[in-house]
Design a protein around this motif. Structure first.
Motif, PDB file in Angstrom:
ATOM      1  N   ALA A 132     -18.983  14.795   0.008  1.00 42.51           N
ATOM      2  CA  ALA A 132     -17.994  15.165  -1.007  1.00 42.51           C
ATOM      3  C   ALA A 132     -16.989  16.164  -0.459  1.00 42.51           C
ATOM      4  CB  ALA A 132     -18.711  15.757  -2.228  1.00 42.51           C
ATOM      5  N   ARG A 133     -17.308  16.772   0.680  1.00 45.82           N
ATOM      6  CA  ARG A 133     -16.458  17.819   1.243  1.00 45.82           C
ATOM      7  C   ARG A 133     -15.514  17.319   2.339  1.00 45.82           C
ATOM      8  NH1 ARG A 133     -21.602  20.255   0.507  1.00 45.82           N
ATOM      9  NH2 ARG A 133     -21.545  21.941  -1.021  1.00 45.82           N
ATOM     10  N   THR A 134     -15.626  16.058   2.724  1.00 44.38           N
ATOM     11  CA  THR A 134     -14.696  15.548   3.726  1.00 44.38           C
ATOM     12  C   THR A 134     -13.306  15.425   3.125  1.00 44.38           C
ATOM     13  OG1 THR A 134     -15.243  13.266   3.162  1.00 44.38           O
ATOM     14  CG2 THR A 134     -16.482  14.258   4.976  1.00 44.38           C
ATOM     15  N   SER A 135     -12.298  15.480   3.988  1.00 41.78           N
ATOM     16  CA  SER A 135     -10.916  15.453   3.485  1.00 41.78           C
ATOM     17  C   SER A 135     -10.604  14.161   2.750  1.00 41.78           C
ATOM     18  CB  SER A 135      -9.935  15.649   4.647  1.00 41.78           C
ATOM     19  OG  SER A 135     -10.005  14.574   5.559  1.00 41.78           O
ATOM     20  N   LEU A 136     -11.224  13.034   3.169  1.00 43.57           N
ATOM     21  CA  LEU A 136     -10.946  11.754   2.520  1.00 43.57           C
ATOM     22  C   LEU A 136     -11.340  11.795   1.052  1.00 43.57           C
ATOM     23  CD1 LEU A 136     -12.134   9.290   5.316  1.00 43.57           C
ATOM     24  CD2 LEU A 136      -9.789   9.901   4.728  1.00 43.57           C
ATOM     25  N   TYR A 137     -12.558  12.253   0.767  1.00 44.29           N
ATOM     26  CA  TYR A 137     -13.016  12.313  -0.621  1.00 44.29           C
ATOM     27  C   TYR A 137     -12.471  13.539  -1.333  1.00 44.29           C
ATOM     28  CZ  TYR A 137     -15.979   8.293   0.137  1.00 44.29           C
ATOM     29  OH  TYR A 137     -16.411   7.014   0.392  1.00 44.29           O
TER      30      TYR A 137
ATOM     31  N   THR B 255      -5.854   7.130   2.737  1.00 43.51           N
ATOM     32  CA  THR B 255      -4.522   7.363   2.186  1.00 43.51           C
ATOM     33  C   THR B 255      -3.845   8.587   2.788  1.00 43.51           C
ATOM     34  OG1 THR B 255      -5.465   8.656   0.363  1.00 43.51           O
ATOM     35  CG2 THR B 255      -5.139   6.294  -0.012  1.00 43.51           C
ATOM     36  N   ILE B 256      -4.456   9.206   3.788  1.00 48.16           N
ATOM     37  CA  ILE B 256      -3.855  10.370   4.427  1.00 48.16           C
ATOM     38  C   ILE B 256      -3.800  10.140   5.927  1.00 48.16           C
ATOM     39  CG2 ILE B 256      -4.491  12.030   2.641  1.00 48.16           C
ATOM     40  CD1 ILE B 256      -6.912  12.818   4.248  1.00 48.16           C
ATOM     41  N   TRP B 257      -2.806  10.751   6.550  1.00 51.20           N
ATOM     42  CA  TRP B 257      -2.603  10.571   7.981  1.00 51.20           C
ATOM     43  C   TRP B 257      -3.831  11.023   8.767  1.00 51.20           C
ATOM     44  CZ3 TRP B 257      -2.584  13.267  12.521  1.00 51.20           C
ATOM     45  CH2 TRP B 257      -1.926  12.648  13.601  1.00 51.20           C
ATOM     46  N   PRO B 258      -4.249  10.289   9.815  1.00 50.68           N
ATOM     47  CA  PRO B 258      -3.557   9.154  10.446  1.00 50.68           C
ATOM     48  C   PRO B 258      -4.007   7.800   9.917  1.00 50.68           C
ATOM     49  CG  PRO B 258      -5.355   9.846  11.840  1.00 50.68           C
ATOM     50  CD  PRO B 258      -5.391  10.757  10.640  1.00 50.68           C
ATOM     51  N   THR B 259      -4.814   7.784   8.862  1.00 45.08           N
ATOM     52  CA  THR B 259      -5.273   6.508   8.307  1.00 45.08           C
ATOM     53  C   THR B 259      -4.675   6.290   6.925  1.00 45.08           C
ATOM     54  OG1 THR B 259      -7.251   7.605   7.451  1.00 45.08           O
ATOM     55  CG2 THR B 259      -7.426   6.552   9.615  1.00 45.08           C
ATOM     56  N   ASP B 260      -3.372   6.450   6.829  1.00 47.25           N
ATOM     57  CA  ASP B 260      -2.701   6.249   5.546  1.00 47.25           C
ATOM     58  C   ASP B 260      -2.219   4.799   5.457  1.00 47.25           C
ATOM     59  OD1 ASP B 260      -1.091   6.896   7.685  1.00 47.25           O
ATOM     60  OD2 ASP B 260       0.489   7.792   6.462  1.00 47.25           O
ATOM     61  N   PHE B 261      -3.093   3.928   4.937  1.00 41.09           N
ATOM     62  CA  PHE B 261      -2.794   2.507   4.840  1.00 41.09           C
ATOM     63  C   PHE B 261      -2.206   2.171   3.474  1.00 41.09           C
ATOM     64  CE2 PHE B 261      -6.698   2.218   7.730  1.00 41.09           C
ATOM     65  CZ  PHE B 261      -5.926   2.303   8.876  1.00 41.09           C
ATOM     66  N   SER B 262      -1.294   1.209   3.456  1.00 38.33           N
ATOM     67  CA  SER B 262      -0.718   0.776   2.183  1.00 38.33           C
ATOM     68  C   SER B 262      -1.789   0.209   1.263  1.00 38.33           C
ATOM     69  CB  SER B 262       0.374  -0.272   2.430  1.00 38.33           C
ATOM     70  OG  SER B 262      -0.155  -1.411   3.102  1.00 38.33           O
ATOM     71  N   ALA B 263      -2.806  -0.426   1.858  1.00 35.96           N
ATOM     72  CA  ALA B 263      -3.912  -0.964   1.053  1.00 35.96           C
ATOM     73  C   ALA B 263      -4.625   0.164   0.309  1.00 35.96           C
ATOM     74  CB  ALA B 263      -4.902  -1.713   1.943  1.00 35.96           C
ATOM     75  N   GLY B 264      -4.745   1.318   0.943  1.00 36.41           N
ATOM     76  CA  GLY B 264      -5.388   2.450   0.300  1.00 36.41           C
ATOM     77  C   GLY B 264      -4.585   2.969  -0.870  1.00 36.41           C
ATOM     78  N   ILE B 265      -3.277   3.111  -0.671  1.00 31.52           N
ATOM     79  CA  ILE B 265      -2.401   3.595  -1.741  1.00 31.52           C
ATOM     80  C   ILE B 265      -2.413   2.616  -2.912  1.00 31.52           C
ATOM     81  CG2 ILE B 265      -0.056   4.230  -2.350  1.00 31.52           C
ATOM     82  CD1 ILE B 265      -1.342   6.179  -0.425  1.00 31.52           C
ATOM     83  N   GLN B 266      -2.348   1.337  -2.580  1.00 31.08           N
ATOM     84  CA  GLN B 266      -2.285   0.296  -3.609  1.00 31.08           C
ATOM     85  C   GLN B 266      -3.546   0.281  -4.471  1.00 31.08           C
ATOM     86  OE1 GLN B 266      -2.009  -3.616  -1.913  1.00 31.08           O
ATOM     87  NE2 GLN B 266      -1.542  -4.625  -3.858  1.00 31.08           N
ATOM     88  N   THR B 267      -4.698   0.286  -3.846  1.00 33.93           N
ATOM     89  CA  THR B 267      -5.953   0.239  -4.600  1.00 33.93           C
ATOM     90  C   THR B 267      -6.188   1.541  -5.363  1.00 33.93           C
ATOM     91  OG1 THR B 267      -7.107   0.869  -2.554  1.00 33.93           O
ATOM     92  CG2 THR B 267      -7.070  -1.470  -3.132  1.00 33.93           C
TER      93      THR B 267
END
Length: 533
Positions: A247-252, A509-521
């Protein structure tokens, strides 16, 4: 004291914390050392110093510190002359992350005489560790496959117990032997070390860590608005195969912060314990206890949450836990406050059939190939990797396996999936199988682990549901079948399917793995919550 493993020289009684393998040391020790792994054709070993075991490549271009102090599964990374990227590559390769158990582990030297010699079993060194954690002896033996996995959960890997001693094969990761860690802990360390955020609040969101009935949680609270008394809330359970992430990783952390801001909601992110520290059903228990604690009227009042506007949600393995917790809460007669919604993001919901159309279609899809998902299940259940192939071909649910008969009608994908998903794929149903698999791992049919197998009476009690699925995902059909079963039970369901997305995309959804698929979903998911919560 430093001891070097030699195939011909037993070590007698040597403390594990003092044991090392190092092929980069001066002669004569170099001749006596026994490397078990190779990195780019060069041997890799351990060297001890100041109470720590240091992983070295012979030229000392990369150094890694794996702490063995105080029983802590902690790891520190120190860059030597090599780059940080090279250090990570070395550790990932050494840990054997997400490798296929049907193939030899990464870096394990081949048997003498080369692979494929007719009738020639692979050579494996066997380490025998006494009950007190001391090396008793080392024997050179020939085995045709990995050693049978024993009942000890403290040191997952390929080993067995004989006469009160633990035996490990050379294809068992060295970190297991040193009892420093499990390869999933190493992978999770890499994820969290370079990604973990402290509990730092921003101007817009107050982020705090708390304990709910013994379970760690991270709470995201938006600022109070004028004339607003109570907020809505989401209990979120992160994914990662019940073994990875936090829960503490930047992604979540980023996902939950955006949810709190966009929904003006209190978001509770559950930090449940992971494999291999614990296995099923402890992850479920953690998620259930934390959620049930939050649903108490006094706790909701403390966080100014509206009891009638609470959702439970999760992605992947977190979606599994969210669905299972929601089912359990619905059956609790003493519970006065229940979730209004559940939102499941590409959830893993069953281990009954590993040959649904999506499993067949995406069996080698990156991010989550079929064999990796099967390995996650085995790790979750603390099972034996030797069962992987039998699970893959559905031997555990064959027609002659009596325990599975009553569940077959609940997971008949030929009737639950639309024709656009079934395509030309055929069911894989074995006539004769292995009933002993279910006897060894009864959790394969436990609805707390496999919510898709729940009875209709339980499904009828479920709240309004959102399920997000992706075409390029072995778990696509898990979500689609659950949506259909819930719909058949009278539950209002929104199935949000994305043809061009992949498993796990929503958190990228954040750099460097900011994919359009992530934003869309993510936007679609938050929009549904905003309109329905």
């Amino acid at each position: 004291m430093t001891a070097f493993i030699s195939p011909s020289q037993p070590l007698g009684s040597v403390e594990k914390s003092k044991l090392c393998l190092d092929t980069g040391v001066p002669a004569p020790c170099r001749q006596r050392a026994a490397p078990l792994h190779l990195w780019k054709g060069k041997p890799v070993g351990f060297a001890c110093g100041s109470g720590r075991c240091r992983l070295l490549c012979p030229r000392r271009t990369t150094q890694m510190l794996l702490s063995a102090q105080g029983g802590q599964r902690d790891a520190g990374l120190a860059a030597g002359e090599g780059s940080q990227k090279e250090a990570l590559q070395l550790l990932v390769a050494f840990a054997g992350l997400a490798h296929d158990p049907s193939r030899p582990g990464p870096g394990v030297p081949a048997a003498r005489g080369g692979p494929g010699a007719a009738g020639e079993p692979r050579r494996s060194r066997r380490f025998v560790v006494g009950a007190e954690g001391r090396v008793a002896s080392i024997a050179d033996t020939r085995v045709c496959s990995g050693l049978e996995r024993g009942p000890i959960s403290a040191v997952p890997g390929r080993y067995r117990i004989r006469e009160g001693k633990m035996e490990l094969g050379s294809d068992c990761h060295l970190i297991h032997y040193l009892r420093l860690s499990h390869h999933l802990i190493v992978l999770n360390y890499l994820i969290c070390t370079f990604d973990k955020l402290k509990s730092v609040s921003s101007e817009d969101i107050n982020i705090t860590d708390a304990i709910f009935d013994g379970v760690e949680v991270r709470v995201f609270e938006p600022p109070a608005k004028r004339d607003e008394r109570l907020k809505r809330s989401v209990v979120y359970i992160h994914g990662g195969g019940w073994a990875l992430a936090s829960a503490r990783t930047s992604l979540y952390n980023n996902l939950c912060r955006i949810m709190a801001e966009s929904l003006n909601a209190v978001v509770v992110s559950v930090e449940y314990r992971l494999v291999p520290e614990v296995c099923f059903p402890e992850q479920f228990h953690d998620a259930f206890r934390a959620t049930k604690h939050f649903l108490q009227p006094d706790v909701l009042a403390e966080y100014s949450v509206d009891p009638s506007r609470i959702a439970i949600s999760g992605d992947s393995a977190g979606g599994n836990l969210a669905a299972a917790v929601c089912q359990q809460l619905s059956k609790d007669e003493h519970l006065t406050i229940r979730p209004k919604l559940q939102a499941l993001i590409y959830p893993v919901l069953q281990a009954f059939d590993f040959n649904t159309p999506s499993y067949q279609q995406n069996m080698n899809m990156p991010v989550l190939p079929r064999y990796v998902m099967i390995n996650y299940w085995i790790d979750y259940f603390n099972g034996n990797y030797d069962l992987a192939h039998s699970l893959l071909i559905n031997n555990h649910t064959a027609l002659d396996v009596g325990q599975a008969v009553s569940f077959r009608g609940r997971l008949n994908w030929t009737s639950l999936l639309p024709s656009s998903f079934k395509k030309n794929y055929k069911p894989v149903i074995q006539t004769t199988g292995k009933a002993e698999i279910i006897q060894e791992i009864p959790a394969l049919l436990d609805v707390r682990a496999v919510p898709l197998l729940a009875e209709n009476e339980t499904l009828q009690l479920q709240p309004k549901t959102y399920i997000l699925t992706c075409e390029n995902d072995v778990l696509r059909d898990d979500g689609v079948m659950y949506a259909k079963r819930l719909e058949n039970a009278g539950v209002e369901v929104t199935l949000d399917h994305f043809d061009d997305c992949f498993h796990g995309c929503m958190i990228f959804t954040i750099w460097p793995t900011d994919f359009s698929a992530g934003i869309q979903t993510r936007n679609s998911y938050i929009k549904w919550l905003d309109e329905n919560l």
